[in-house]
Scaffold this motif. Structure first.
Motif, PDB file in Angstrom:
ATOM      1  N   LEU A  40      14.232 -24.847 -28.461  1.00  0.00           N
ATOM      2  CA  LEU A  40      13.630 -23.869 -29.358  1.00  0.00           C
ATOM      3  C   LEU A  40      13.994 -24.153 -30.805  1.00  0.00           C
ATOM      4  O   LEU A  40      13.212 -23.902 -31.715  1.00  0.00           O
ATOM      5  CB  LEU A  40      14.045 -22.461 -28.943  1.00  0.00           C
ATOM      6  CG  LEU A  40      13.174 -22.030 -27.770  1.00  0.00           C
ATOM      7  CD1 LEU A  40      13.945 -21.322 -26.717  1.00  0.00           C
ATOM      8  CD2 LEU A  40      11.983 -21.245 -28.257  1.00  0.00           C
ATOM      9  N   PHE A  41      15.190 -24.686 -31.008  1.00  0.00           N
ATOM     10  CA  PHE A  41      15.625 -25.055 -32.351  1.00  0.00           C
ATOM     11  C   PHE A  41      14.694 -26.128 -32.928  1.00  0.00           C
ATOM     12  O   PHE A  41      14.120 -25.972 -34.002  1.00  0.00           O
ATOM     13  CB  PHE A  41      17.065 -25.565 -32.261  1.00  0.00           C
ATOM     14  CG  PHE A  41      17.745 -25.757 -33.581  1.00  0.00           C
ATOM     15  CD1 PHE A  41      18.183 -24.662 -34.312  1.00  0.00           C
ATOM     16  CD2 PHE A  41      17.960 -27.030 -34.080  1.00  0.00           C
ATOM     17  CE1 PHE A  41      18.820 -24.839 -35.523  1.00  0.00           C
ATOM     18  CE2 PHE A  41      18.603 -27.211 -35.292  1.00  0.00           C
ATOM     19  CZ  PHE A  41      19.037 -26.112 -36.018  1.00  0.00           C
ATOM     20  N   GLY A  44      11.031 -24.899 -33.597  1.00  0.00           N
ATOM     21  CA  GLY A  44      10.724 -24.296 -34.893  1.00  0.00           C
ATOM     22  C   GLY A  44      10.294 -25.349 -35.892  1.00  0.00           C
ATOM     23  O   GLY A  44       9.305 -25.191 -36.626  1.00  0.00           O
ATOM     24  N   LEU A  45      11.019 -26.481 -35.899  1.00  0.00           N
ATOM     25  CA  LEU A  45      10.675 -27.585 -36.809  1.00  0.00           C
ATOM     26  C   LEU A  45       9.297 -28.147 -36.474  1.00  0.00           C
ATOM     27  O   LEU A  45       8.488 -28.417 -37.364  1.00  0.00           O
ATOM     28  CB  LEU A  45      11.707 -28.701 -36.670  1.00  0.00           C
ATOM     29  CG  LEU A  45      12.982 -28.579 -37.497  1.00  0.00           C
ATOM     30  CD1 LEU A  45      13.942 -29.682 -37.122  1.00  0.00           C
ATOM     31  CD2 LEU A  45      12.659 -28.647 -38.980  1.00  0.00           C
ATOM     32  N   ILE A  51       1.775 -26.906 -38.371  1.00  0.00           N
ATOM     33  CA  ILE A  51       1.063 -26.103 -39.372  1.00  0.00           C
ATOM     34  C   ILE A  51       0.707 -26.974 -40.572  1.00  0.00           C
ATOM     35  O   ILE A  51      -0.451 -26.988 -41.030  1.00  0.00           O
ATOM     36  CB  ILE A  51       1.941 -24.918 -39.834  1.00  0.00           C
ATOM     37  CG1 ILE A  51       2.201 -23.963 -38.678  1.00  0.00           C
ATOM     38  CG2 ILE A  51       1.293 -24.186 -41.010  1.00  0.00           C
ATOM     39  CD1 ILE A  51       1.000 -23.214 -38.198  1.00  0.00           C
TER      40      ILE A  51
ATOM     41  N   VAL B 208      15.356 -20.098 -33.106  1.00  0.00           N
ATOM     42  CA  VAL B 208      14.172 -20.169 -33.966  1.00  0.00           C
ATOM     43  C   VAL B 208      14.482 -19.584 -35.345  1.00  0.00           C
ATOM     44  O   VAL B 208      14.098 -20.145 -36.371  1.00  0.00           O
ATOM     45  CB  VAL B 208      12.976 -19.451 -33.311  1.00  0.00           C
ATOM     46  CG1 VAL B 208      11.776 -19.456 -34.234  1.00  0.00           C
ATOM     47  CG2 VAL B 208      12.633 -20.127 -31.997  1.00  0.00           C
ATOM     48  N   ILE B 211      16.647 -22.172 -37.267  1.00  0.00           N
ATOM     49  CA  ILE B 211      15.937 -23.279 -37.911  1.00  0.00           C
ATOM     50  C   ILE B 211      15.104 -22.764 -39.086  1.00  0.00           C
ATOM     51  O   ILE B 211      14.915 -23.456 -40.087  1.00  0.00           O
ATOM     52  CB  ILE B 211      15.080 -24.072 -36.887  1.00  0.00           C
ATOM     53  CG1 ILE B 211      14.615 -25.404 -37.493  1.00  0.00           C
ATOM     54  CG2 ILE B 211      13.864 -23.306 -36.433  1.00  0.00           C
ATOM     55  CD1 ILE B 211      15.713 -26.371 -37.748  1.00  0.00           C
ATOM     56  N   LEU B 237       3.837 -18.640 -42.562  1.00  0.00           N
ATOM     57  CA  LEU B 237       4.605 -19.392 -41.565  1.00  0.00           C
ATOM     58  C   LEU B 237       6.013 -18.813 -41.448  1.00  0.00           C
ATOM     59  O   LEU B 237       6.547 -18.643 -40.346  1.00  0.00           O
ATOM     60  CB  LEU B 237       4.669 -20.873 -41.954  1.00  0.00           C
ATOM     61  CG  LEU B 237       5.566 -21.757 -41.082  1.00  0.00           C
ATOM     62  CD1 LEU B 237       5.038 -21.820 -39.652  1.00  0.00           C
ATOM     63  CD2 LEU B 237       5.694 -23.161 -41.660  1.00  0.00           C
ATOM     64  N   LEU B 241       7.649 -17.310 -37.990  1.00  0.00           N
ATOM     65  CA  LEU B 241       8.896 -17.802 -37.411  1.00  0.00           C
ATOM     66  C   LEU B 241       9.950 -16.703 -37.409  1.00  0.00           C
ATOM     67  O   LEU B 241      10.689 -16.528 -36.433  1.00  0.00           O
ATOM     68  CB  LEU B 241       9.407 -19.018 -38.199  1.00  0.00           C
ATOM     69  CG  LEU B 241       8.595 -20.305 -38.065  1.00  0.00           C
ATOM     70  CD1 LEU B 241       9.130 -21.367 -39.013  1.00  0.00           C
ATOM     71  CD2 LEU B 241       8.641 -20.817 -36.637  1.00  0.00           C
ATOM     72  N   PHE B 244       9.134 -14.022 -34.806  1.00  0.00           N
ATOM     73  CA  PHE B 244       9.238 -14.534 -33.440  1.00  0.00           C
ATOM     74  C   PHE B 244      10.642 -14.258 -32.906  1.00  0.00           C
ATOM     75  O   PHE B 244      10.830 -13.973 -31.725  1.00  0.00           O
ATOM     76  CB  PHE B 244       8.952 -16.035 -33.391  1.00  0.00           C
ATOM     77  CG  PHE B 244       9.095 -16.606 -32.007  1.00  0.00           C
ATOM     78  CD1 PHE B 244       8.066 -16.472 -31.086  1.00  0.00           C
ATOM     79  CD2 PHE B 244      10.256 -17.252 -31.604  1.00  0.00           C
ATOM     80  CE1 PHE B 244       8.199 -16.971 -29.806  1.00  0.00           C
ATOM     81  CE2 PHE B 244      10.393 -17.749 -30.319  1.00  0.00           C
ATOM     82  CZ  PHE B 244       9.356 -17.605 -29.419  1.00  0.00           C
TER      83      PHE B 244
END
Ligand code: CU
Lengths: 242, 541
Positions: A40-41, A44-45, A51, B208, B211, B237, B241, B244
């Motif tokens: 999940l880390f 995110g990147l 996008i 999440v 990051i 964005l 994030l 979330f």
């Protein structure tokens, strides 16, 4: 789950567990849980990457031209080899052969270090070509794309590969530490879960690279194929990317 | 008091700072979390003082922005998220499932240190001059043009996030692998189920936001657009994030309190929780559905109307499991043999306040209505009804319920009940007027307001004063009980569950031998409870 109270104290068993089986299962589940947080880390990147690639496809296309797909490919091979030696090290521990496990762990460290050295030269080339985002001297002229937006590609490149490299450095440290323990015969056939956990982590870091390599280096497949043998030409790719 | 227990096996600062005992780590958390709660409360006090008059006469606009940001950041990241799980979860989960410790005691200690480092960074950001972004760190408030200390505060939240990930990981593994023989999944106390669901959110959501903070920091350091639209970034964005994680994060804050609530309702009604498995699965349902509703924070952020529609419907769905819990607690009390000790006063308070908080959440989740209510005090009131009315009431209820187990001594119940009722009254006086002011259009986050809203703000500040008095009282009588309280014995409440079979306070490893458990959860005798009810209230028709 067996809870028979073990008399005598098996090597490696910590007091608050009932037996080695329970302890190993706990370690394995803990490691998988940790790796899920890691997914999940990086997720995110990768979301940010998706996008911005959607917003500025041509910037990503031209930005990727500045990355050396051959060096990236070499590093992919190096990491695959390191995963192989890591798997052998875990297997050797399972068979109760600390000597051979130790040698494989050292090989793993070597491959990992080669990866970092290659990465160092790649980063250095970016410095030489004035491709450090945020620096006043940043210049990007290829394809006539906006230099400010090109910085977004490079900041993502550095963030993604940088976080990955950080994981490699930590990984090498852990493998070195485990290797010394293996050498001191700290593990047995029944108790080698630290080696196994280190292996899981190492494979995970490798797999992350397997995703990063095509995402960053292989955006323009015409370059990779050497022009004439391209799977996709630039125009088709641009159409696909919208 | 028992001769040997976890508090007196060793003395000295070192024995505490290097401890691997989950109970001692829980006590470390109790102290540090309480300090952060007081600090966050102090900033709330500043905000309420400024709002006592419509003009801006106590704080400058800048100072006000920094005060509400400090309040939000401290309360969310350093109080609400760790409060119940890191203190009561840590202390009780191993005992409730019959284990000697959490699966990874060293990682447990590490997570406390990470919490402390995060908290110190947060405090240093405030001392260095503060942050004016609000707790959400929205760009462009937090992008490179902000002059305040976003880096320090962001780093603090980042590190505290890893503390929370490690706690969640420890709980998941412990609950899966360390249950005593006979302690099957459906014999677990609902407190454990709630913490299991919470831990899943901690594991899946926190990375999440971590990051996201990294990207925010990178943007500020390098000046390259990631979230800042003026240099090519995408502020929406960030919001995607951020929410979330941060929508599920409100379930990190409320689910453990719901777990406490189940324990309290069962114990003080002398009844098995009605629909045990529904309550257990509703925790999981909340954790899962909670991950797909984040867009309800972004109805007016330029997200597409169709996305808004879907998020609005999903938000209605997530209310169902919460309602299941609420009805089941009420049905547990119905025909139960209720007694009104301090923890039960909190549990009843929780039930009422959570219903109001939950229903007003539906107002905000309805897309059309939210256009009117968005960024008004209605949102502030709703959030506090859940977070203070729910989580803090659960926290206080848990503290009063488990204190005899943790300290081995009883506090004076009369004082406890008095402070619980003062808190209930003070809470409603503080936050109910905010619903009205918000509905009438008072926006949040301004240091001045239209004089028409004056009366609601006077009530709110008066309520906050009462609330503060209520919160301070337990500090005194709990501290008193630590030394002079009557020894509690293993089971002062006559409750069911493995944790009440051990001595109070427990020994370092909780059990000498791994226990074998043959009881269902909340194995209260319904006939006995009914007889007790009839003795007190006459025959049931
Ligand atoms: Cu939400």
């Amino acid at each position: 789950m067996s809870h028979s109270h073990t008399h005598g104290h098996p090597k490696g068993l910590v007091h608050h567990f009932d037996d080695l089986k329970q302890q190993n299962e706990a370690a394995t589940l803990g490691m998988w849980g940790f790796l899920i947080t890691e997914i999940l880390f990086f997720g995110g990147l990768i979301t940010a990457y998706i996008i911005f690639r959607g917003l500025y496809p041509e910037v990503f296309l031209h930005g990727s031209h500045m990355l050396d797909w051959k060096l990236g490919g070499l590093n992919t091979l190096v990491l695959l080899c390191s995963s192989l030696t890591m798997a052998f090290a875990v297997h050797a521990s399972h068979e109760g052969k600390p000597k051979s496990a130790f040698n494989y762990l050292i090989l793993t460290i070597l491959f990992g270090s080669v990866f970092l050295v290659v990465k160092y030269f790649e980063y250095k080339a970016k410095v030489d070509h004035h491709l450090i985002p945020g620096s006043a001297s940043f210049t990007f002229t290829e394809g006539g794309v906006d230099a400010g937006r090109a910085q977004i590609f490079f900041i993502l490149y550095f963030a993604m590969t940088g976080v990955h490299a950080l994981h490699m450095i930590v990984g090498i440290g852990i493998v070195a530490w485990i290797a010394t323990k293996v050498r001191n015969n700290a593990f047995t056939k029944d108790y080698y879960s630290p080696v196994e956990m280190t292996g899981l982590y190492w494979h995970f870091v490798d797999i992350v690279w397997i995703f990063l390599y095509p995402l960053l280096y292989l955006i323009d497949l015409t370059k990779v194929g050497g022009g004439g043998h391209a799977l996709l030409d630039t125009d088709t790719l641009m159409k696909l990317l919208g | 008091m028992p001769a040997e227990h976890y508090l007196n096996v060793k003395y000295g600062l070192k024995s505490w700072l290097l401890t691997k005992d989950h109970k001692r780590i829980a006590m470390l958390y109790l102290i540090s979390v309480t300090v952060m709660f007081a600090l966050g409360g102090l900033f709330a006090g500043l905000v309420r003082l400024e709002l006592i008059t419509p003009g801006g006469d106590f704080l400058s606009a800048d100072a006000y922005n920094k005060a509400f940001s400090a309040h939000g950041i401290i309360m969310v990241f350093f109080f609400l998220i760790p409060a119940v799980p890191a203190i009561f979860g840590n202390f009780l989960i191993p005992i409730q499932i019959g284990a000697k410790d959490l699966a990874f005691p060293r990682i447990n200690l590490l997570s406390w240190y990470l919490y402390i480092i995060g908290a110190l960074l947060g405090i240093s950001a405030i001392l260095a001059g503060g942050v004016d972004t609000g707790w959400t760190f929205y760009p462009p408030y937090s992008s490179q043009y902000s002059q305040s200390h976003v880096l320090l505060a962001g780093l603090g939240a980042f590190i505290a996030g890893f503390s929370s990930i490690l706690t969640g990981l420890n709980f998941v593994v412990t609950i899966h692998k360390m249950r005593a023989p006979g302690m099957t999944w459906f014999r677990l106390p609902l407190f454990v189920w709630a913490h299991y669901a919470t831990s899943l959110i901690m594991l899946l959501g926190t990375p999440v936001v971590a990051i996201t903070i990294v990207l925010l920091v990178v943007e500020r350091l390098f000046g390259v657009g990631i979230f800042d639209p003026s240099i090519g970034g995408d502020p929406v964005l960030f919001q995607h994030l951020f929410w979330f994680y941060s929508h599920p994060a409100v379930y990190i804050m409320i689910l453990p309190a719901m777990g406490v609530q189940s324990e309290l309702v069962a114990t003080f009604s002398r009844r098995r929780v009605f629909g045990y498995s529904f309550v257990a699965f509703s925790s999981l349902a909340i954790a899962i559905i909670g991950f797909v509703v984040w867009g309800h924070h972004m109805f007016v952020s330029g997200q597409s109307m169709y996305a808004g529609l879907v998020f609005s419907i999903l938000t209605m769905l997530v209310a169902i499991p919460s309602a299941v819990k609420t009805f089941n607690w009420a049905l547990t009390m119905y025909k139960g043999s209720i007694s009104y000790e301090t923890p039960m006063i909190y549990a009843i308070g929780f039930l009422g306040l959570f219903v109001i908080g939950g229903l007003t959440g539906l107002f905000l989740g309805a897309m059309g209505l939210d256009i009117h209510l968005h960024d008004t005090y209605f949102v502030v009131a709703h959030f506090h009804y859940i977070m203070v009315g729910g989580t803090v009431m659960g926290f206080m209820g848990g503290l009063h319920y488990y204190w005899p187990k943790m300290s081995g001594r009883m506090y004076p119940d009369g004082w406890g009940r008095l402070s619980a009722m003062i808190i209930f009254v003070g809470f409603n006086l503080t936050f109910f007027p905010q619903f009205i002011a918000g509905y009438l259009g008072m926006p949040r986050r301004y240091y001045m307001y239209d004089p028409d809203f004056h009366i609601w703000n006077i009530m709110s500040t008066a309520g906050a004063t009462v609330l503060a008095i209520g919160y301070m009282m337990p500090l005194f009588y709990m501290a008193w009980s630590w030394k002079w309280g009557r020894p509690a014995g293993p089971n002062p409440w006559g409750a069911k569950g493995l944790e009440w079979t051990t001595q109070s306070p427990p020994t370092t490893f909780n059990f000498d031998e791994t226990p074998i458990w043959n009881e269902e959860a909340y194995d209260y005798d319904p006939e006995e409870a009914e007889a007790e009810y009839e003795r007190e209230f006459g025959t049931i028709n």
